[in-house]
Design an enzyme around this catalytic site. Structure first.
Site, PDB file in Angstrom:
ATOM      1  N   HIS A  43       0.865  -1.184   0.000  1.00 27.06           N
ATOM      2  CA  HIS A  43       0.000   0.000   0.000  1.00 27.06           C
ATOM      3  C   HIS A  43       0.900   1.231   0.000  1.00 27.06           C
ATOM      4  O   HIS A  43       2.015   1.192   0.533  1.00 27.06           O
ATOM      5  CB  HIS A  43      -0.878   0.027   1.245  1.00 27.06           C
ATOM      6  CG  HIS A  43      -1.932  -1.032   1.281  1.00 27.06           C
ATOM      7  ND1 HIS A  43      -3.044  -0.913   2.068  1.00 27.06           N
ATOM      8  CD2 HIS A  43      -2.047  -2.225   0.643  1.00 27.06           C
ATOM      9  CE1 HIS A  43      -3.807  -1.982   1.916  1.00 27.06           C
ATOM     10  NE2 HIS A  43      -3.209  -2.799   1.057  1.00 27.06           N
ATOM     11  N   GLU A  45       0.936   3.885   1.749  1.00 28.29           N
ATOM     12  CA  GLU A  45       1.361   4.304   3.081  1.00 28.29           C
ATOM     13  C   GLU A  45       2.510   3.437   3.596  1.00 28.29           C
ATOM     14  O   GLU A  45       3.478   3.940   4.161  1.00 28.29           O
ATOM     15  CB  GLU A  45       0.204   4.213   4.086  1.00 28.29           C
ATOM     16  CG  GLU A  45      -0.998   5.030   3.740  1.00 28.29           C
ATOM     17  CD  GLU A  45      -2.059   4.216   3.012  1.00 28.29           C
ATOM     18  OE1 GLU A  45      -1.741   3.553   1.996  1.00 28.29           O
ATOM     19  OE2 GLU A  45      -3.225   4.271   3.428  1.00 28.29           O
ATOM     20  N   CYS A  73      -6.283   1.861   5.733  1.00 29.21           N
ATOM     21  CA  CYS A  73      -6.897   0.619   6.195  1.00 29.21           C
ATOM     22  C   CYS A  73      -6.328   0.274   7.579  1.00 29.21           C
ATOM     23  O   CYS A  73      -5.492   1.004   8.121  1.00 29.21           O
ATOM     24  CB  CYS A  73      -6.619  -0.501   5.196  1.00 29.21           C
ATOM     25  SG  CYS A  73      -4.868  -1.006   5.163  1.00 29.21           S
ATOM     26  N   CYS A  76      -2.433  -0.112   7.524  1.00 26.25           N
ATOM     27  CA  CYS A  76      -1.720   1.158   7.378  1.00 26.25           C
ATOM     28  C   CYS A  76      -1.909   2.056   8.597  1.00 26.25           C
ATOM     29  O   CYS A  76      -0.971   2.733   9.018  1.00 26.25           O
ATOM     30  CB  CYS A  76      -2.159   1.851   6.094  1.00 26.25           C
ATOM     31  SG  CYS A  76      -1.677   0.916   4.623  1.00 26.25           S
TER      32      CYS A  76
END
Length: 141
Positions: A43, A45, A73, A76
């Site tokens: 991801h 992040e 999410c 993260c």
């Protein structure tokens, strides 16, 4: 937003992130790369937090702000807490996976030892539009 657009151009869900220091210096920037890397943790992040820690030579990212186009999410949000990022700034809420406000309030949990400042809605309309267009194009292809 530029990183999110790069993600969309490469067939990734258009999420981009940038880690900056208090003085505005960019430490790291990246976008989702789950498909390209075949890595469920790639991801935006996570990639930026990892790179930021490497560049700064420390795992505690105090004195930094994480800017991201979409609400993080659970994974993260956890990484934001564990890395001690001071501030999270994000654009659009994620009603299907958001762990800051939408589904969970992970960053505000008083049982945790670090609670970053949160600012939402920055470039919200642009982020939502990019996500809508990306998923609309996927449904029609």
């Amino acid at each position: 937003m530029q990183e999110a657009e790069r993600a969309a151009q490469s067939g990734e869900v258009p999420v981009g992130a940038v880690l900056i220091r208090e003085d505005g210096t960019v430490v790291a920037k990246d976008h989702n790369r789950r498909e390209g890397d075949q890595d469920p943790t790639a991801h935006a992040e996570m990639l930026v937090i990892r790179e930021g820690a490497q560049k700064l030579g420390r795992w505690r990212l105090t004195g930094t702000t994480l800017l991201v186009t979409l609400e993080p999410c659970i994974m993260c949000a956890g990484a934001v807490i564990l890395s001690r990022v001071d501030r999270l700034v994000f654009g659009a809420r994620d009603p299907k996976a958001g762990a800051v406000f939408s589904l969970y309030g992970v960053l505000a949990d008083e049982r945790l030892n670090h609670r970053p400042e949160v600012l939402e809605g920055v470039y919200q309309e642009e982020a939502q539009k990019l996500l809508r267009e990306f998923f609309r194009a996927r449904r029609h292809s």
